[in-house]
Design a protein around this motif. Structure first.
Motif, PDB file in Angstrom:
ATOM      1  N   MET A   1       2.510  -4.166   0.163  1.00 56.49           N
ATOM      2  CA  MET A   1       1.780  -3.061  -0.476  1.00 56.49           C
ATOM      3  C   MET A   1       1.739  -1.856   0.451  1.00 56.49           C
ATOM      4  SD  MET A   1      -2.226  -2.921  -1.617  1.00 56.49           S
ATOM      5  CE  MET A   1      -2.983  -1.369  -2.124  1.00 56.49           C
ATOM      6  N   THR A   2       2.196  -0.716  -0.038  1.00 53.92           N
ATOM      7  CA  THR A   2       2.142   0.514   0.749  1.00 53.92           C
ATOM      8  C   THR A   2       0.848   1.248   0.435  1.00 53.92           C
ATOM      9  OG1 THR A   2       4.547   0.721   0.743  1.00 53.92           O
ATOM     10  CG2 THR A   2       3.271   2.695   1.276  1.00 53.92           C
ATOM     11  N   ARG A   3       0.050   1.480   1.456  1.00 52.79           N
ATOM     12  CA  ARG A   3      -1.236   2.136   1.258  1.00 52.79           C
ATOM     13  C   ARG A   3      -1.179   3.570   1.737  1.00 52.79           C
ATOM     14  NH1 ARG A   3      -2.596  -3.132   3.202  1.00 52.79           N
ATOM     15  NH2 ARG A   3      -4.190  -4.225   1.974  1.00 52.79           N
ATOM     16  N   THR A   4      -1.956   4.436   1.096  1.00 49.95           N
ATOM     17  CA  THR A   4      -2.168   5.799   1.579  1.00 49.95           C
ATOM     18  C   THR A   4      -3.503   5.839   2.299  1.00 49.95           C
ATOM     19  OG1 THR A   4      -0.862   6.862  -0.158  1.00 49.95           O
ATOM     20  CG2 THR A   4      -2.561   8.197   0.899  1.00 49.95           C
ATOM     21  N   ALA A   5      -3.461   6.208   3.579  1.00 53.80           N
ATOM     22  CA  ALA A   5      -4.668   6.213   4.411  1.00 53.80           C
ATOM     23  C   ALA A   5      -4.969   7.621   4.896  1.00 53.80           C
ATOM     24  CB  ALA A   5      -4.485   5.283   5.612  1.00 53.80           C
ATOM     25  N   ALA A  24       2.291   1.650  11.691  1.00 55.04           N
ATOM     26  CA  ALA A  24       3.098   0.469  12.033  1.00 55.04           C
ATOM     27  C   ALA A  24       2.945  -0.624  10.986  1.00 55.04           C
ATOM     28  CB  ALA A  24       2.692  -0.059  13.405  1.00 55.04           C
ATOM     29  N   GLU A  25       1.806  -0.634  10.279  1.00 57.48           N
ATOM     30  CA  GLU A  25       1.580  -1.609   9.220  1.00 57.48           C
ATOM     31  C   GLU A  25       2.113  -1.132   7.871  1.00 57.48           C
ATOM     32  OE1 GLU A  25       0.561  -4.573   9.546  1.00 57.48           O
ATOM     33  OE2 GLU A  25      -0.233  -4.596  11.596  1.00 57.48           O
ATOM     34  N   GLY A  26       2.766   0.021   7.868  1.00 56.33           N
ATOM     35  CA  GLY A  26       3.421   0.496   6.662  1.00 56.33           C
ATOM     36  C   GLY A  26       2.679   1.536   5.858  1.00 56.33           C
ATOM     37  N   CYS A  27       1.571   2.060   6.375  1.00 51.56           N
ATOM     38  CA  CYS A  27       0.792   3.053   5.633  1.00 51.56           C
ATOM     39  C   CYS A  27       1.418   4.450   5.692  1.00 51.56           C
ATOM     40  CB  CYS A  27      -0.628   3.143   6.189  1.00 51.56           C
ATOM     41  SG  CYS A  27      -1.652   1.693   5.923  1.00 51.56           S
TER      42      CYS A  27
END
Length: 239
Positions: A1-5, A24-27
């Motif tokens: 899951m790609t999150r927007t932070a 690094a976790e893909g956000c």
């Protein structure tokens, strides 16, 4: 899951570590701060597979915050994660602190966090959940005396975090408050405190991992509200 932070309040130290860890976790990571040069350089240097976006924002300005979130939605889409990380230094007591400085501390740490949360939680409710993390301090739970502006803003933020958690937890919004009980290591920190040994400072990269662990818990029914970060009993100076 790609999150927007969105990390609201980014500078050298923990803010930078949060950005790097989340990327690094893909956000997709949006960086809010007043100093444009700092966040632009960081946004361009975030690790893959993440992506960075510099959003110059005065977090004491309501209109700038709202415009910042509009920019994030246009570039990345709805917000999944918010870290309310901004605060304004206010280290004087009642009789020495002027009204303008008190209001500045509250405008950033209190009102700014309120507006950011309102923007982000609106997105999260529509999309079925998300995570809001407030960066707190010892002064959010136990006033030290002589730092009334900072303490008032941090108490306000903790109260808002608790209220949002109770209101929107049932809708899948995980709200957490992180009490930072110690001095964060960062550029110039050790020079400012030459009398203290290195093991009394908090490692911002390790702290950022704690924040990410909270984000990963956004899909469970039982959610922790408060995490207390410290480096043990040797720590005698608190924020």
């Amino acid at each position: 899951m790609t999150r927007t932070a969105v990390i609201a309040g980014v500078g050298p130290g923990l803010g930078e570590s949060l950005a790097r860890t989340f990327a690094a976790e893909g956000c997709r990571v949006a960086l809010f701060a007043r100093t444009e040069s700092v966040i632009e350089e960081l946004a361009a240097d975030l690790p893959e597979p993440g992506e960075g976006l510099a959003v110059p924002t005065d977090l004491s300005d309501v209109d700038e915050i709202r415009a910042g979130f509009a920019t994030v939605r246009e570039e990345f889409g709805p917000v999944d994660v918010l870290v309310n990380h901004a605060s304004a230094a206010s280290w004087q007591g009642l009789l020495d602190l002027d009204v303008e400085e008190f209001e500045r501390a509250w405008a950033v740490g209190g009102r700014g966090a309120f507006v950011c949360s309102k923007e982000a939680v609106g997105d999260m409710v529509e999309s079925g959940g998300g995570t809001v993390i407030f960066t707190g301090a010892t002064s959010a739970v136990r006033s030290l005396g002589g730092t009334i502006g900072f303490a008032a803003a941090k108490f306000a933020a903790r109260g808002m975090a608790m209220d949002i958690a109770q209101e929107y937890g049932p809708e899948g919004v995980h709200v957490a408050h992180v009490v930072i009980d110690g001095q964060i290591d960062g550029p110039g920190t050790r020079e400012q405190h030459p009398d203290r040994s290195g093991d009394t400072f908090l490692d911002p990269d390790e702290m950022a991992e704690t924040y990410w662990h909270l984000v990963e818990q956004d899909n469970i029914d039982t959610m922790p509200f408060e995490v207390h970060i410290t480096n043990g009993p040797q720590n005698t100076e608190f924020l």
